[in-house]
Motif scaffolding. Structure first.
Motif, PDB file in Angstrom:
ATOM      1  N   PRO A   1      50.217  31.720  44.150  1.00  0.00           N
ATOM      2  CA  PRO A   1      48.975  31.032  43.790  1.00  0.00           C
ATOM      3  C   PRO A   1      47.943  30.949  44.917  1.00  0.00           C
ATOM      4  CG  PRO A   1      50.870  29.520  43.737  1.00  0.00           C
ATOM      5  CD  PRO A   1      51.412  30.890  43.940  1.00  0.00           C
TER       6      PRO A   1
ATOM      7  N   ARG B   1      39.982  34.662  44.386  1.00  0.00           N
ATOM      8  CA  ARG B   1      38.972  34.061  43.512  1.00  0.00           C
ATOM      9  C   ARG B   1      38.097  33.039  44.246  1.00  0.00           C
ATOM     10  NH1 ARG B   1      38.186  33.635  38.596  1.00  0.00           N
ATOM     11  NH2 ARG B   1      37.672  31.488  39.030  1.00  0.00           N
TER      12      ARG B   1
ATOM     13  N   THR C   1      34.120  33.296  30.303  1.00  0.00           N
ATOM     14  CA  THR C   1      35.468  33.147  29.718  1.00  0.00           C
ATOM     15  C   THR C   1      36.326  34.393  29.960  1.00  0.00           C
ATOM     16  OG1 THR C   1      34.816  34.033  27.568  1.00  0.00           O
ATOM     17  CG2 THR C   1      34.594  31.648  27.858  1.00  0.00           C
TER      18      THR C   1
ATOM     19  N   LEU D   1      39.608  35.910  34.949  1.00  0.00           N
ATOM     20  CA  LEU D   1      41.023  35.554  34.998  1.00  0.00           C
ATOM     21  C   LEU D   1      41.185  34.369  35.936  1.00  0.00           C
ATOM     22  CD1 LEU D   1      43.896  36.376  34.009  1.00  0.00           C
ATOM     23  CD2 LEU D   1      44.148  37.539  36.206  1.00  0.00           C
ATOM     24  N   ARG D   2      41.706  33.286  35.395  1.00  0.00           N
ATOM     25  CA  ARG D   2      41.897  32.071  36.195  1.00  0.00           C
ATOM     26  C   ARG D   2      43.356  31.656  36.236  1.00  0.00           C
ATOM     27  NH1 ARG D   2      36.868  29.023  36.193  1.00  0.00           N
ATOM     28  NH2 ARG D   2      35.272  30.440  35.399  1.00  0.00           N
ATOM     29  N   ASP D   3      44.188  32.408  35.553  1.00  0.00           N
ATOM     30  CA  ASP D   3      45.581  32.040  35.386  1.00  0.00           C
ATOM     31  C   ASP D   3      46.433  32.789  36.414  1.00  0.00           C
ATOM     32  OD1 ASP D   3      48.205  31.845  34.581  1.00  0.00           O
ATOM     33  OD2 ASP D   3      47.783  32.156  32.447  1.00  0.00           O
ATOM     34  N   THR D   4      46.904  32.028  37.388  1.00  0.00           N
ATOM     35  CA  THR D   4      47.634  32.655  38.497  1.00  0.00           C
ATOM     36  C   THR D   4      48.921  33.335  38.030  1.00  0.00           C
ATOM     37  OG1 THR D   4      48.469  32.244  40.730  1.00  0.00           O
ATOM     38  CG2 THR D   4      48.785  30.475  39.161  1.00  0.00           C
ATOM     39  N   GLU D   5      49.543  32.752  37.000  1.00  0.00           N
ATOM     40  CA  GLU D   5      50.780  33.370  36.518  1.00  0.00           C
ATOM     41  C   GLU D   5      50.529  34.671  35.777  1.00  0.00           C
ATOM     42  OE1 GLU D   5      53.044  30.067  34.909  1.00  0.00           O
ATOM     43  OE2 GLU D   5      53.114  29.491  37.041  1.00  0.00           O
ATOM     44  N   ALA D   6      49.419  34.709  35.038  1.00  0.00           N
ATOM     45  CA  ALA D   6      49.075  35.949  34.326  1.00  0.00           C
ATOM     46  C   ALA D   6      48.784  37.057  35.336  1.00  0.00           C
ATOM     47  CB  ALA D   6      47.862  35.715  33.421  1.00  0.00           C
ATOM     48  N   TRP D   7      48.157  36.646  36.438  1.00  0.00           N
ATOM     49  CA  TRP D   7      47.871  37.635  37.488  1.00  0.00           C
ATOM     50  C   TRP D   7      49.166  38.182  38.090  1.00  0.00           C
ATOM     51  CZ3 TRP D   7      48.322  36.786  43.056  1.00  0.00           C
ATOM     52  CH2 TRP D   7      47.878  37.883  43.803  1.00  0.00           C
TER      53      TRP D   7
ATOM     54  N   GLN E   1      52.046  38.184  36.775  1.00  0.00           N
ATOM     55  CA  GLN E   1      52.749  38.960  35.750  1.00  0.00           C
ATOM     56  C   GLN E   1      52.180  40.371  35.613  1.00  0.00           C
ATOM     57  OE1 GLN E   1      55.562  37.610  34.399  1.00  0.00           O
ATOM     58  NE2 GLN E   1      55.896  39.711  33.714  1.00  0.00           N
TER      59      GLN E   1
END
Ligand SMILES: O=C(O)CCC(=O)C(=O)O
Ligand SMILES: [Fe+2]
Length: 341
Positions: free
Chosen positions: A113, A120, A302, A305-311, A313
């Motif tokens: 993270p 970002r 929108t 990408l703000r989702d650290t886990e999606a990144w 992944q």
């Protein structure tokens, strides 16, 4: 040697003044002093790497490869101890990208993270936006470079030039970032963002830049066993070289064609830096098999990408995929190039 012109950011660091932007276009780089706050922007990243080192130490100890996990040593001492005792540079464990070939399903990568937050970082994106426009894509050509003091690495082998072997541990030879990606990125506005997480003065092995070299087009790169792609000295304007000494918080923005290198670390401190790249969304990244993401979009926030886990992944999925296929090289230059002999 002439000093770089620092561009002081104003207020929340959202703006490059006109002179700094002009400096970038004119000279191919701009060094923004004190853009980031070391305590809030950089220390969390270092803490993440403390943990990566701790995990690596425990793993190596469990495998019987080191005599202790060395939990009582500080980061610098622990890193050197582990490198020396195993005779290996474990750079891939810390990196925010996959290797350029030979990816396995269990290849190490560090996509935590704090690294994502750095990619970002709003202050970085504010400046990037001014240089390449409001639709900003995080290009997957991104690295952490952990460069230990060479004097403390007696256990790491040297190549036949006496250079220390391993990713980013020694001096980085002269090159253009455009030269290390595929031709698909040749007509893009890929921007390199280099920032030290620890002070990077001359003795730590800071960056050097050939001022104005972005105007000379793509130079021929040669392949050097052990240290990668480089531009031969005969192509370098020696009188245009500047040394970019930087402290924590400073950030260097470079054009994709700006020729640069870094010096060896002759200090007694480990030099840690991030080099990140961004391009306008929609342009090719030069490494199509690796995952990037929309870091900023004024048109459609929108889509960011703000989702650290999606990144994370996206990198794990890529790793899995690449472990099953024969990855074509990202290198456009032949290894036995007669021009380089
Ligand atoms: O940090 C270094 O030693 C080299 C960095 C570099 O080549 C880059 O940021 O593109
Ligand atoms: Fe580079």
């Amino acid at each position: 040697m002439p000093k770089l012109t620092p561009a002081r950011a104003e207020g929340r660091a959202a703006k490059l003044d006109a002179a700094s932007l002009d400096h970038y276009h004119q000279h191919g780089y701009v060094l923004v002093e004190d853009l980031l706050d070391p305590a809030t922007d950089l220390d969390p990243v270092l803490a993440e790497y403390d943990q990566v080192l701790d995990d690596l130490a425990n793993e190596l100890f469990a495998q019987g490869k080191i005599a202790s996990a060395y939990a009582d040593l500080d980061f610098d001492q622990r890193l050197c101890q582990i490198y020396n005792e195993t005779g290996q540079v474990h750079a891939q464990h810390f990196d925010i990208s996959l290797p350029q070939g030979g990816t396995r399903a269990d290849s190490p990568i560090s996509v935590g993270p704090a690294a994502f937050a750095a990619l970002r970082n709003e202050k970085l994106l504010d400046i990037i936006e001014e240089i390449i426009g409001p639709e900003v894509y995080s290009n997957p050509v991104q690295h952490i470079r952990i460069k230990p003091p060479e004097q403390y690495l007696p256990g790491i082998p040297k190549d036949h030039h006496g250079r220390i072997a391993g990713f980013a541990v020694g001096a980085t030879p002269w090159h253009q970032d455009n030269g290390v990606v595929l031709p698909e990125a040749d007509e893009t506005d890929m921007l390199t963002v280099w920032m030290p997480l620890t002070n990077a003065f001359r003795e730590h092995g800071c960056i050097e830049v050939v001022v104005g070299s972005h105007r000379d087009g793509l130079l021929h790169h040669c392949w050097g066993e052990g240290f990668g792609l480089f531009v031969q000295d005969k192509h370098l304007a020696q009188d245009k070289i500047v040394t970019a000494e930087m402290k924590r918080g400073d950030v260097l923005f470079m054009h994709r064609l700006t020729c640069h290198s870094s010096l060896p670390n002759v200090s007694d401190k480990v030099r840690i830096s991030f080099d990140l790249r961004y391009n306008p969304t929609g342009q090719p990244t030069g490494r199509p098999l690796f995952p990037g993401f929309i870091a900023r979009s004024r048109q459609d926030p929108t889509s960011e990408l703000r989702d650290t886990e999606a990144w994370a992944q996206s990198w794990y999925d890529t790793r899995e995929k690449l472990s099953r296929v024969d990855v074509p090289t990202f290198n456009r230059w032949p290894s036995n190039d007669p021009v380089c002999a």
